[in-house]
Design an enzyme around this catalytic site. Structure first.
Site, short mmCIF file in Angstrom:
data_model
loop_
_atom_site.label_atom_id
_atom_site.label_comp_id
_atom_site.label_asym_id
_atom_site.label_seq_id
_atom_site.Cartn_x
_atom_site.Cartn_y
_atom_site.Cartn_z
N GLY A 127 0.82 -1.21 0.00
CA GLY A 127 0.00 0.00 0.00
C GLY A 127 0.85 1.26 0.00
N HIS A 128 0.16 2.38 -0.11
CA HIS A 128 0.82 3.69 -0.16
C HIS A 128 1.71 3.94 1.06
CE1 HIS A 128 -1.81 5.22 3.05
NE2 HIS A 128 -2.73 4.47 2.48
N ASP A 129 2.78 4.68 0.83
CA ASP A 129 3.65 5.18 1.90
C ASP A 129 4.35 4.10 2.72
OD1 ASP A 129 3.11 8.12 1.59
OD2 ASP A 129 1.07 7.43 2.00
#
Length: 200
Positions: A127-129
Site C-alpha cells: 500500500g501507499h507510503d
C-alpha cells in the site's frame, strides 16, 4: 557488460525470468552460486562468487546471506542492479533501492520507499507510503497495507496480511497466511490469525 545473478535457486531463476521479460536478450547473463559453480542453470553458466566482475543482483531469499553477499560484492567496487518485471506496477513517487527485485504482478503503490536489496515476489501488494528497509522480503501473495514499515531484514510470508500503519521489526518473520494486527518485535516469528509470537 555481464549481469551476474547471485543465487541459482528458485528466486534466482525467477529473477532471470524478469530479466528476460524486460527484453534485453543481447546482454550476457550468468548465475553465481558457490555450490553449483562449473555447472549450468537454465542453460547459463554458473560461476563462483570470486569470479563476479560486473553488475550483479543477489537473488537469495535469506536476508542475512543477501546482506553478506551484497556487501562483499559492493566492497569490491561492483554495482548492484535493480530488476523490475514489466508486468509489475510501480506507483508514482515510489523509490526502489539499488539491487532490489520486483517480480511479475506485484503492485507497489504510490510514495513507497524500498531500501537496498529488497525482494518483492509475484502477486504481492504494497500500500501507499510503505517503508521497506534494506534486505527485506515480501513473499508471494502477501498483502502489506499502507504506511507499514518493514525494518531491516524483515520477511512477510506467502499470503500473509499486515494491517495499515504497523511496524515489523528488524529480522522478524511473518509466517505464511498470518494476519498481523499489531507491531511485531525485532527477531520475532509470528504465525496465525491474528498473528502471535511463535518459538523459532
Amino acid at each position: 557488460m555481464t549481469l551476474f545473478i547471485v543465487g541459482a535457486g528458485g528466486f534466482g531463476r525467477e529473477t532471470y525470468d524478469a530479466v528476460l521479460a524486460a527484453g534485453d536478450s543481447t546482454e550476457p547473463v550468468m548465475f553465481c552460486d558457490h555450490a553449483l559453480a562449473g555447472e549450468k542453470t537454465r542453460g547459463l553458466p554458473v560461476v563462483h562468487p570470486d569470479e563476479v566482475d560486473d553488475d550483479f543482483v543477489v537473488a537469495i531469499s535469506d536476508p542475512d546471506a543477501r546482506a553478506r553477499l551484497s556487501a562483499g560484492l559492493e566492497g569490491r567496487g561492483l554495482t548492484p542492479r535493480t530488476i523490475v518485471h514489466p508486468r509489475a506496477v510501480i506507483g508514482p513517487e515510489t523509490v526502489l533501492g539499488a539491487g532490489s527485485v520486483v517480480l511479475a504482478m506485484a503492485y507497489v503503490s504510490s510514495s513507497c520507499v524500498l531500501g537496498r536489496h529488497v525482494q518483492i515476489s509475484y502477486n504481492t501488494t504494497l500500500g501507499h507510503d510503505c517503508r521497506l528497509s534494506d534486505v527485506t522480503t515480501v513473499l508471494p501473495g502477501a498483502n502489506v497495507a499502507g504506511s507499514v514499515h518493514l525494518a531491516t531484514g524483515a520477511t512477510v510470508g506467502s499470503n500473509a496480511f499486515v494491517r495499515q500503519g504497523l511496524t515489523v521489526g528488524a529480522g522478524a518473520f511473518v509466517g505464511a497466511g498470518a494476519v498481523v494486527t499489531r507491531d511485531v518485535a525485532a527477531r520475532t516469528v509470528v504465525v496465525g490469525v491474528p498473528a502471535r509470537p511463535h518459538a523459532r
